[in-house]
Design a protein around this motif. Structure first.
Motif, PDB file in Angstrom:
ATOM      1  N   LYS A  91      35.294 121.455  44.335  1.00 56.50           N
ATOM      2  CA  LYS A  91      34.766 120.345  45.116  1.00 56.50           C
ATOM      3  C   LYS A  91      33.382 119.990  44.590  1.00 56.50           C
ATOM      4  CE  LYS A  91      34.349 117.146  48.115  1.00 56.50           C
ATOM      5  NZ  LYS A  91      35.153 115.905  47.985  1.00 56.50           N
ATOM      6  N   VAL A  92      33.234 118.730  44.221  1.00 52.33           N
ATOM      7  CA  VAL A  92      31.955 118.236  43.700  1.00 52.33           C
ATOM      8  C   VAL A  92      31.479 117.111  44.604  1.00 52.33           C
ATOM      9  CG1 VAL A  92      30.764 117.189  41.755  1.00 52.33           C
ATOM     10  CG2 VAL A  92      32.618 118.833  41.342  1.00 52.33           C
ATOM     11  N   TYR A  93      30.258 117.240  45.114  1.00 49.81           N
ATOM     12  CA  TYR A  93      29.608 116.183  45.880  1.00 49.81           C
ATOM     13  C   TYR A  93      28.589 115.518  44.957  1.00 49.81           C
ATOM     14  CZ  TYR A  93      31.420 118.600  50.028  1.00 49.81           C
ATOM     15  OH  TYR A  93      32.226 119.199  50.970  1.00 49.81           O
ATOM     16  N   ARG A  94      28.922 114.320  44.483  1.00 47.63           N
ATOM     17  CA  ARG A  94      28.062 113.649  43.501  1.00 47.63           C
ATOM     18  C   ARG A  94      27.835 114.590  42.318  1.00 47.63           C
ATOM     19  NH1 ARG A  94      23.712 110.145  47.174  1.00 47.63           N
ATOM     20  NH2 ARG A  94      25.306 108.948  48.302  1.00 47.63           N
ATOM     21  N   ASN A  95      26.613 115.096  42.170  1.00 43.12           N
ATOM     22  CA  ASN A  95      26.340 115.975  41.023  1.00 43.12           C
ATOM     23  C   ASN A  95      26.244 117.447  41.421  1.00 43.12           C
ATOM     24  OD1 ASN A  95      26.197 113.796  39.191  1.00 43.12           O
ATOM     25  ND2 ASN A  95      24.072 113.382  39.812  1.00 43.12           N
ATOM     26  N   VAL A  96      26.611 117.752  42.661  1.00 46.91           N
ATOM     27  CA  VAL A  96      26.517 119.127  43.154  1.00 46.91           C
ATOM     28  C   VAL A  96      27.910 119.732  43.256  1.00 46.91           C
ATOM     29  CG1 VAL A  96      25.784 120.614  45.042  1.00 46.91           C
ATOM     30  CG2 VAL A  96      24.418 118.603  44.445  1.00 46.91           C
TER      31      VAL A  96
ATOM     32  N   GLY B 134      28.744 135.313  51.784  1.00 50.42           N
ATOM     33  CA  GLY B 134      27.919 134.736  50.743  1.00 50.42           C
ATOM     34  C   GLY B 134      26.635 134.219  51.337  1.00 50.42           C
ATOM     35  N   PRO B 135      25.609 134.064  50.527  1.00 51.68           N
ATOM     36  CA  PRO B 135      24.334 133.547  51.034  1.00 51.68           C
ATOM     37  C   PRO B 135      24.479 132.099  51.474  1.00 51.68           C
ATOM     38  CG  PRO B 135      24.293 133.681  48.642  1.00 51.68           C
ATOM     39  CD  PRO B 135      25.556 134.363  49.081  1.00 51.68           C
ATOM     40  N   ASN B 136      23.475 131.585  52.158  1.00 52.17           N
ATOM     41  CA  ASN B 136      23.490 130.198  52.586  1.00 52.17           C
ATOM     42  C   ASN B 136      23.651 129.279  51.374  1.00 52.17           C
ATOM     43  OD1 ASN B 136      23.072 130.857  55.305  1.00 52.17           O
ATOM     44  ND2 ASN B 136      20.865 130.944  55.023  1.00 52.17           N
ATOM     45  N   GLY B 137      24.544 128.281  51.498  1.00 56.11           N
ATOM     46  CA  GLY B 137      24.793 127.353  50.403  1.00 56.11           C
ATOM     47  C   GLY B 137      25.779 127.846  49.372  1.00 56.11           C
ATOM     48  N   ALA B 138      26.497 128.944  49.671  1.00 51.99           N
ATOM     49  CA  ALA B 138      27.412 129.525  48.685  1.00 51.99           C
ATOM     50  C   ALA B 138      28.719 128.745  48.559  1.00 51.99           C
ATOM     51  CB  ALA B 138      27.727 130.968  49.060  1.00 51.99           C
ATOM     52  N   GLY B 139      29.057 127.926  49.574  1.00 55.28           N
ATOM     53  CA  GLY B 139      30.323 127.198  49.555  1.00 55.28           C
ATOM     54  C   GLY B 139      31.285 127.633  50.635  1.00 55.28           C
TER      55      GLY B 139
ATOM     56  N   ALA C   9      30.130 122.334  44.838  1.00 51.80           N
ATOM     57  CA  ALA C   9      30.152 123.242  45.983  1.00 51.80           C
ATOM     58  C   ALA C   9      31.152 124.364  45.785  1.00 51.80           C
ATOM     59  CB  ALA C   9      30.482 122.463  47.255  1.00 51.80           C
ATOM     60  N   LEU C  10      32.263 124.077  45.110  1.00 49.09           N
ATOM     61  CA  LEU C  10      33.283 125.084  44.823  1.00 49.09           C
ATOM     62  C   LEU C  10      33.729 124.922  43.378  1.00 49.09           C
ATOM     63  CD1 LEU C  10      35.545 124.806  48.017  1.00 49.09           C
ATOM     64  CD2 LEU C  10      33.894 126.605  47.505  1.00 49.09           C
TER      65      LEU C  10
ATOM     66  N   ILE D 263      31.494 134.987  47.801  1.00 48.49           N
ATOM     67  CA  ILE D 263      31.337 133.843  46.921  1.00 48.49           C
ATOM     68  C   ILE D 263      29.855 133.498  46.816  1.00 48.49           C
ATOM     69  CG2 ILE D 263      33.636 132.924  47.404  1.00 48.49           C
ATOM     70  CD1 ILE D 263      32.381 130.878  49.241  1.00 48.49           C
ATOM     71  N   ASP D 264      29.495 132.949  45.679  1.00 46.47           N
ATOM     72  CA  ASP D 264      28.114 132.529  45.458  1.00 46.47           C
ATOM     73  C   ASP D 264      28.130 131.359  44.498  1.00 46.47           C
ATOM     74  OD1 ASP D 264      25.323 132.605  45.703  1.00 46.47           O
ATOM     75  OD2 ASP D 264      25.121 133.848  43.907  1.00 46.47           O
ATOM     76  N   GLN D 265      27.385 130.315  44.838  1.00 47.99           N
ATOM     77  CA  GLN D 265      27.334 129.100  44.028  1.00 47.99           C
ATOM     78  C   GLN D 265      28.733 128.555  43.772  1.00 47.99           C
ATOM     79  OE1 GLN D 265      24.958 129.880  40.528  1.00 47.99           O
ATOM     80  NE2 GLN D 265      23.185 130.523  41.722  1.00 47.99           N
ATOM     81  N   GLY D 266      29.586 128.665  44.801  1.00 46.09           N
ATOM     82  CA  GLY D 266      30.927 128.101  44.723  1.00 46.09           C
ATOM     83  C   GLY D 266      31.944 128.918  43.968  1.00 46.09           C
ATOM     84  N   LYS D 267      31.543 130.076  43.453  1.00 44.96           N
ATOM     85  CA  LYS D 267      32.444 130.904  42.650  1.00 44.96           C
ATOM     86  C   LYS D 267      32.808 132.187  43.392  1.00 44.96           C
ATOM     87  CE  LYS D 267      30.267 129.421  38.316  1.00 44.96           C
ATOM     88  NZ  LYS D 267      29.561 129.907  37.100  1.00 44.96           N
TER      89      LYS D 267
END
Length: 246
Positions: free
Chosen positions: A13-18, A38-43, A20-21, A210-214
Motif C-alpha cells: 500500500k502506497v499513499y502518494r510517496n509513502v 510494531g512501533p508507531n507508524g509501522a503499518g 505503508a506496506l 512489522i516495521d516500516q511496512g515490512k
C-alpha cells in the motif's frame, strides 16, 4: 488444506510517496489469537484496514475465509467486526442503545433481535446505566466500550482490535482482555495490534513484528523473545518498550 481466516498475499500500500506496506505475506488461521506488533507508524493500522475492506491495496490482496476483501466486500463485511484505534462515533442524535441497534441494521439483523443483542452487550460492557445517554455525554473510556460493542453487535467470526487498550484505564484494559480470552475460547479468530508487549504475551498464540511496512519475523511470543538477537529486531523491541512506557 484448511483455508486461513485471513491471508495477506504480497500486500503493498502506497499513499502518494509513502509506502505503508511492502510485500506483506502472512496467514492467520481460524480460531487463532494473532498479534501484530510494531512501533508507531509501522503499518499495523493499514494492515487491519485492508482486512475490513476500508483500504484498497496498491498491489496484492487480502483474503477473508478465501474471499477477496475488496472484490467480495459484501460477503466479507459480515465476517469481520472491527474496533478502530480512533474513536469514531458521529451519531450525535441517537442514544447509546439506539446506536447499536442502528449499526446492527447494516448486517441485516432484525430490530427485535438487535435490541436483545444491544442489551446483552451494554450489560456486559458495563454501559447499561448509560443506554439512554448521547455520545457527547460519555467519558473517553465509555466511548471505547461503545466502540467495542459496535464491533461485536453482529457476532463476527473475525474480531479486529486496533490498539484497543491504548490510553485505557486498568479496569477497561482488564475487561477487554477477559472478553477477548472468552471469545478466543469460543473459537473466534482475533487479530490485535498493540505495542504493549505484556498484552501480546498474555493474549496471543502467535505474533508478527512489522516495521516500516515490512514483516520482520513471526512466531509465538516466546519464540520471538528467544530470536531477538538480530540487531534490527532488537531495535524494534526497544522501540516497542519505549512506546509501552509512554
Amino acid at each position: 488444506m484448511k483455508i486461513p481466516a485471513v491471508s495477506f498475499q504480497s500486500l503493498e500500500k502506497v499513499y502518494r510517496n509513502v509506502t505503508a506496506l511492502k510485500d506483506l505475506s502472512l496467514d492467520i488461521q481460524e480460531g487463532e489469537f494473532f498479534g501484530l506488533l510494531g512501533p508507531n507508524g509501522a503499518g499495523k493500522t493499514t494492515s487491519l484496514n485492508t482486512i475490513a475492506g476500508l483500504v484498497k491495496p496498491t498491489k496484492g490482496k487480502v483474503l477473508i475465509d478465501g474471499l477477496d476483501a475488496i472484490r467480495q466486500y459484501r460477503e466479507t463485511h459480515r465476517l469481520v467486526g472491527m474496533m478502530f484505534q480512533d474513536i469514531i462515533l458521529d451519531s450525535r442524535f441517537l442514544n447509546v442503545h439506539e446506536i447499536l441497534v442502528y449499526h446492527a441494521g447494516y448486517f441485516g439483523i432484525p430490530r427485535r433481535r438487535a435490541q436483545e443483542l444491544a442489551n446483552e452487550l451494554l450489560k456486559r460492557l458495563d454501559l447499561w446505566n448509560k443506554r439512554t445517554a448521547r455520545v457527547q455525554e460519555l467519558s473517553g473510556g465509555m466511548k471505547r466500550r461503545l466502540m467495542l460493542a459496535k464491533a461485536l453487535i453482529h457476532d463476527p467470526a473475525i474480531i479486529i482490535l486496533d490498539e484497543p487498550t491504548a490510553g485505557a484505564d486498568v479496569e477497561l484494559r482488564l475487561l477487554i482482555w477477559k472478553m477477548m480470552e472468552e471469545f478466543h475460547e469460543q473459537g473466534k479468530t482475533i487479530v490485535l495490534t498493540t505495542h504493549y508487549l505484556e498484552e501480546a504475551e498474555r493474549l496471543c498464540d502467535r505474533v508478527a513484528i512489522i516495521d516500516q511496512g515490512k514483516l520482520l519475523v513471526e512466531g509465538s511470543p516466546e519464540e520471538l523473545m528467544k530470536r531477538q538477537n538480530q540487531q534490527h529486531l532488537e531495535d524494534v523491541f526497544l522501540q516497542l518498550i519505549r512506546d509501552d512506557s509512554v
